[in-house]
Design a protein around this motif. Structure first.
Motif, PDB file in Angstrom:
ATOM      1  N   LEU A 434      50.416  11.083  18.904  1.00 48.91           N
ATOM      2  CA  LEU A 434      51.582  11.237  19.767  1.00 48.91           C
ATOM      3  C   LEU A 434      52.216   9.889  20.077  1.00 48.91           C
ATOM      4  O   LEU A 434      53.434   9.733  20.023  1.00 48.91           O
ATOM      5  CB  LEU A 434      51.195  11.938  21.067  1.00 48.91           C
ATOM      6  CG  LEU A 434      52.344  12.141  22.062  1.00 48.91           C
ATOM      7  CD1 LEU A 434      53.421  13.053  21.464  1.00 48.91           C
ATOM      8  CD2 LEU A 434      51.844  12.700  23.387  1.00 48.91           C
ATOM      9  N   HIS A 437      54.047   8.660  16.972  1.00 48.18           N
ATOM     10  CA  HIS A 437      55.231   9.467  16.670  1.00 48.18           C
ATOM     11  C   HIS A 437      56.353   9.176  17.662  1.00 48.18           C
ATOM     12  O   HIS A 437      57.524   9.096  17.281  1.00 48.18           O
ATOM     13  CB  HIS A 437      54.886  10.954  16.690  1.00 48.18           C
ATOM     14  CG  HIS A 437      55.915  11.822  16.025  1.00 48.18           C
ATOM     15  ND1 HIS A 437      57.046  12.263  16.679  1.00 48.18           N
ATOM     16  CD2 HIS A 437      55.990  12.322  14.759  1.00 48.18           C
ATOM     17  CE1 HIS A 437      57.766  12.999  15.856  1.00 48.18           C
ATOM     18  NE2 HIS A 437      57.147  13.038  14.681  1.00 48.18           N
ATOM     19  N   CYS A 438      56.004   9.010  18.941  1.00 48.64           N
ATOM     20  CA  CYS A 438      57.033   8.690  19.934  1.00 48.64           C
ATOM     21  C   CYS A 438      57.629   7.310  19.691  1.00 48.64           C
ATOM     22  O   CYS A 438      58.801   7.072  19.980  1.00 48.64           O
ATOM     23  CB  CYS A 438      56.433   8.741  21.347  1.00 48.64           C
ATOM     24  SG  CYS A 438      56.193  10.394  21.993  1.00 48.64           S
ATOM     25  N   GLN A 440      58.230   6.120  16.867  1.00 46.94           N
ATOM     26  CA  GLN A 440      59.120   6.305  15.712  1.00 46.94           C
ATOM     27  C   GLN A 440      59.182   5.057  14.855  1.00 46.94           C
ATOM     28  O   GLN A 440      58.192   4.679  14.240  1.00 46.94           O
ATOM     29  CB  GLN A 440      60.487   6.773  16.192  1.00 46.94           C
ATOM     30  CG  GLN A 440      60.433   8.158  16.819  1.00 46.94           C
ATOM     31  CD  GLN A 440      61.789   8.713  17.190  1.00 46.94           C
ATOM     32  OE1 GLN A 440      62.806   8.033  17.139  1.00 46.94           O
ATOM     33  NE2 GLN A 440      61.805   9.975  17.586  1.00 46.94           N
ATOM     34  N   ALA A 582      60.622   2.763  24.440  1.00 46.02           N
ATOM     35  CA  ALA A 582      59.672   3.477  23.575  1.00 46.02           C
ATOM     36  C   ALA A 582      58.444   2.615  23.296  1.00 46.02           C
ATOM     37  O   ALA A 582      57.313   3.112  23.231  1.00 46.02           O
ATOM     38  CB  ALA A 582      60.350   3.874  22.265  1.00 46.02           C
ATOM     39  N   TYR A 586      54.611   3.554  24.260  1.00 48.35           N
ATOM     40  CA  TYR A 586      53.507   3.457  23.288  1.00 48.35           C
ATOM     41  C   TYR A 586      52.305   2.740  23.910  1.00 48.35           C
ATOM     42  O   TYR A 586      51.167   3.190  23.800  1.00 48.35           O
ATOM     43  CB  TYR A 586      54.008   2.707  22.047  1.00 48.35           C
ATOM     44  CG  TYR A 586      52.927   2.287  21.071  1.00 48.35           C
ATOM     45  CD1 TYR A 586      52.375   3.194  20.179  1.00 48.35           C
ATOM     46  CD2 TYR A 586      52.479   0.966  21.038  1.00 48.35           C
ATOM     47  CE1 TYR A 586      51.389   2.800  19.279  1.00 48.35           C
ATOM     48  CE2 TYR A 586      51.498   0.565  20.143  1.00 48.35           C
ATOM     49  CZ  TYR A 586      50.954   1.484  19.262  1.00 48.35           C
ATOM     50  OH  TYR A 586      49.984   1.089  18.384  1.00 48.35           O
ATOM     51  N   ILE A 606      63.847   9.806  26.612  1.00 44.93           N
ATOM     52  CA  ILE A 606      62.409   9.665  26.388  1.00 44.93           C
ATOM     53  C   ILE A 606      61.695  10.990  26.571  1.00 44.93           C
ATOM     54  O   ILE A 606      60.798  11.350  25.796  1.00 44.93           O
ATOM     55  CB  ILE A 606      61.815   8.593  27.324  1.00 44.93           C
ATOM     56  CG1 ILE A 606      62.257   7.201  26.882  1.00 44.93           C
ATOM     57  CG2 ILE A 606      60.300   8.688  27.377  1.00 44.93           C
ATOM     58  CD1 ILE A 606      61.679   6.728  25.558  1.00 44.93           C
ATOM     59  N   ARG A 609      62.246  12.956  23.512  1.00 42.98           N
ATOM     60  CA  ARG A 609      61.463  12.408  22.403  1.00 42.98           C
ATOM     61  C   ARG A 609      60.011  12.835  22.517  1.00 42.98           C
ATOM     62  O   ARG A 609      59.377  13.215  21.524  1.00 42.98           O
ATOM     63  CB  ARG A 609      61.574  10.883  22.373  1.00 42.98           C
ATOM     64  CG  ARG A 609      60.757  10.248  21.258  1.00 42.98           C
ATOM     65  CD  ARG A 609      60.915   8.738  21.195  1.00 42.98           C
ATOM     66  NE  ARG A 609      62.254   8.336  20.765  1.00 42.98           N
ATOM     67  CZ  ARG A 609      62.580   7.092  20.395  1.00 42.98           C
ATOM     68  NH1 ARG A 609      61.652   6.136  20.409  1.00 42.98           N
ATOM     69  NH2 ARG A 609      63.795   6.805  20.025  1.00 42.98           N
ATOM     70  N   VAL A 610      59.455  12.797  23.722  1.00 45.31           N
ATOM     71  CA  VAL A 610      58.067  13.206  23.926  1.00 45.31           C
ATOM     72  C   VAL A 610      57.902  14.682  23.597  1.00 45.31           C
ATOM     73  O   VAL A 610      56.936  15.089  22.924  1.00 45.31           O
ATOM     74  CB  VAL A 610      57.614  12.909  25.373  1.00 45.31           C
ATOM     75  CG1 VAL A 610      56.276  13.588  25.666  1.00 45.31           C
ATOM     76  CG2 VAL A 610      57.506  11.403  25.600  1.00 45.31           C
ATOM     77  N   SER A 613      58.075  15.132  19.821  1.00 40.39           N
ATOM     78  CA  SER A 613      56.886  14.549  19.176  1.00 40.39           C
ATOM     79  C   SER A 613      55.662  15.404  19.435  1.00 40.39           C
ATOM     80  O   SER A 613      54.827  15.613  18.540  1.00 40.39           O
ATOM     81  CB  SER A 613      56.649  13.124  19.684  1.00 40.39           C
ATOM     82  OG  SER A 613      57.704  12.270  19.311  1.00 40.39           O
TER      83      SER A 613
END
Length: 626
Positions: A434, A437-438, A440, A582, A586, A606, A609-610, A613
């Motif tokens: 996760l 992926h978040c 990116q 981001a 992370y 965000i 995006r979460v 993801s």
């Protein structure tokens, strides 16, 4: 060839003539899955056998080595050996009895680990794997002791003679003699987790946390839960830690790869050579990490010969010690900038002396400005030139602009002395997936660039999961901040009721004001907390059972089994770039070693995006489980 975690060359240089003969025989004849250590403290009493051999098929073997001549050996009993030397008669402990006592002491400790013993059947309570001990007489030949009572004190099946160590001996014959030293011998192949647990018992210094030295008496004789893979150095980490020599060294490591753990091991090792007037200095960026490193070092018995400071607090120490004048200014950031420039000038002119420290270790160096690193180089005593720098550009959350330099440009000469740690042991596969992926495009550069263009250039390390599995991270969405805080407090209460200590939980937010409603919700449930939002907050008491509430920036370098990342609707903060936020997310997510819960009471780029993801990795792990 066997693996020598201390480095074969390093071991060879440390050996006396007899030990070197044994070392060469082990090198020639052991398979490449055997591990061999030389003269390192083992077990709870820090015994030091000459060699420890760990074989996945044979078990654990302890060897004492003696380079005695036949004319030197005057008499021997089960407990004592009398030697005739140029200085006169000398009495020593019988090396076979010594090796036996060391081995049985370790066996007694490891038998209390439920994962290393038979749980049922005729061998219930016995170790799963064989063990043994012996003595290598590197200079004595069979012919020299023939016809004497040597074999009564040193039985043939418990010793190696010079005849066994000659280069003409073939591998099969040597292995039969070596494995014949095992007192207890039966078929068993150790799994990798079992080998790591044995290493955990053998070498306390490789444990992530000093408090892991458990007292079995406190459990009523039952074997307590012992650390898993996360809590003991893996073999690559151990090899790097044990082979760090003098000079400049750089370790590039992904989040959760054990960089700080290696730093603590190294600081503990260097403390023995440091003097109060010339200590070892550890520098990092944020105060919370500095406090945590200090706590861990003191737990390991490391005193003030190792000092831990943030870079700015070190500058303030220099300002106070050398009466440097820094012009006052109402802007805190501007004052800190002037402070650094003042100390830098004083260091360049010699007003603040260079070479003050036996060694310098820099954690999270990716957050340091170029000028700070140039200053760091000046601080190390030229006689040792001992500088260790830990770096991960993917976690650079205090810099607005990505760094494009190599270490030589700031005076760090680490060519040929740079290591890269890619394996992430901190996070479960689900948490790491996760987080990545978040992020990116954050880590894509690592794959695009491939090998470094030149040694010393800053790599962006792509983390690789160690494969430890756990629960999928959760996203909690609420209508308002009070509901979000109550939902998180309920989860904290539930986790604590299930047995998770409060100090194993942390709540992270982008800014301090976002911590207020969560702090209040926990207080309503009478859950002990320590919060950075508290007006009286100075530093965390890491021994106090309490949930830690801190900002994402301050959590850098820390880890907790259960992490809540709250208030995601506030990301990105005003005037902050989405990519930078981001990157910060992370770092926050990779603080969780076992379980991760994210929350928001609204939406944002965000949050979306979460959510996306999380849906993607849920599908990915569902396919893997199908």
């Amino acid at each position: 060839m066997a693996i020598f975690p201390q480095g074969l060359t390093n071991v060879d240089q440390r050996c006396n003539a007899g030990e070197r003969r044994v070392l060469q025989a082990l090198k020639r004849h052991l398979e490449d899955d055997c591990l061999v250590w030389h003269n390192v403290p083992i077990g709870p009493r820090a015994r030091q056998p000459d060699f420890v051999v760990l074989s996945p098929r044979q078990g654990v073997l302890l060897l004492e080595v003696k380079d005695w001549r036949r004319t030197t050996l005057a008499a021997a009993t089960r407990d004592r050996v009398e030697l005739s030397t140029a200085r006169g008669p000398v009495t020593e402990a019988n090396p076979l009895r010594q090796a036996r006592d060391y081995a049985l002491e370790l066996v007694d400790v490891m038998r209390r680990d439920a994962a290393l013993v038979h749980g049922e059947g005729p061998f219930c309570g016995k170790l799963l794997f064989p063990y043994g001990w012996g003595v290598a007489f590197a200079r004595l030949t069979l012919a020299e002791v023939a016809g004497s009572d040597f074999g009564e004190v040193f039985p043939a099946h418990q010793v190696l003679m010079r005849d066994d160590l000659e280069e003409t001996v073939d591998t099969g014959a040597f292995q039969r003699r070596l494995w014949g030293l095992f007192t207890i011998s039966y078929p068993h192949t150790l799994t990798l987790p079992q080998r790591d647990r044995i290493r955990w018992h053998l070498f306390p210094e490789l444990r992530v946390q000093a408090q892991a030295a458990l007292e079995f008496a406190d459990t009523g004789g039952a074997a307590p839960a012992l650390p898993d893979l996360l809590q003991v150095m893996d073999l690559q980490q151990e090899q790097i830690a044990r082979t760090l020599g003098e000079g400049h060294r750089v370790i590039h490591g992904a989040a959760g790869s054990g960089k700080t753990m290696i730093l603590i091991y190294r600081a503990q090792h260097l403390a023995a050579a440091a003097r109060p007037g010339q200590p070892v200095l550890v520098l990092c960026f944020n105060r919370t990490l500095a406090d945590r490193i200090t706590f861990q070092l003191r737990q390991r018995g490391v005193d003030e010969r190792v000092q831990v400071r943030t870079f700015h607090s070190w500058c303030q120490d220099m300002m106070n010690s050398y009466q440097l004048q820094v012009p006052p200014t109402p802007d805190r950031d501007e004052w800190y900038g002037q402070l650094v420039r003042t100390v830098e000038r004083a260091l360049e002119t010699g007003f603040v002396p260079g070479g003050q420290y036996t060694a310098l270790l820099v954690d999270e160096a990716h957050d340091f400005e170029d000028a700070w690193l140039r200053m760091a180089v000046r601080l190390v005593d030229p006689a040792t030139n001992s500088l260790l720098v830990l770096y991960d550009d993917a976690q650079s959350i205090y810099r607005k602009k990505r760094r494009t330099f190599n270490f030589a440009n700031v005076g760090i000469e680490a060519r040929g002395r740079t290591s890269i740690l890619r394996m992430n042991y901190r996070n479960t596969a689900e948490v790491l997936a996760l987080a990545v992926h978040c992020a990116q495009g954050l880590l894509e550069e690592a794959e695009e660039r491939g090998a470094l263009r030149e040694e010393g250039e800053i790599p962006l390390v792509q983390p690789a999961s160690a494969g430890r599995r756990g629960a999928l991270p959760a996203l909690v969405q609420a209508r308002d901040e009070r509901e979000e805080a109550d939902l998180l407090a309920e989860r904290v209460e539930r986790a604590h009721a299930a047995g998770l200590p409060l100090q194993d939980m942390a709540v992270l937010c982008r800014a301090r004001f976002l911590l207020r409603p969560i702090e209040a919700a926990l207080a309503r449930r009478k859950i002990a907390v320590q919060s950075m939002n508290s007006q009286a907050f100075r530093r965390f008491d890491w021994q106090r059972p309490s949930v830690k509430l801190l900002t994402m920036h301050s959590a850098k370098g820390l880890e907790f089994p259960l992490v809540f990342v709250a208030g995601l609707q506030a990301l990105p903060m005003r005037n902050e770039a989405l990519d930078d936020e981001a990157r910060l997310l992370y770092v926050a997510m990779t603080r969780a070693t076992h379980e991760l819960v994210l929350s928001a009471h609204g939406t944002s780029a965000i949050v979306e995006r979460v959510r996306e993801s999380l849906a993607e990795i849920s599908r990915r792990f569902a396919r893997q489980g199908a």
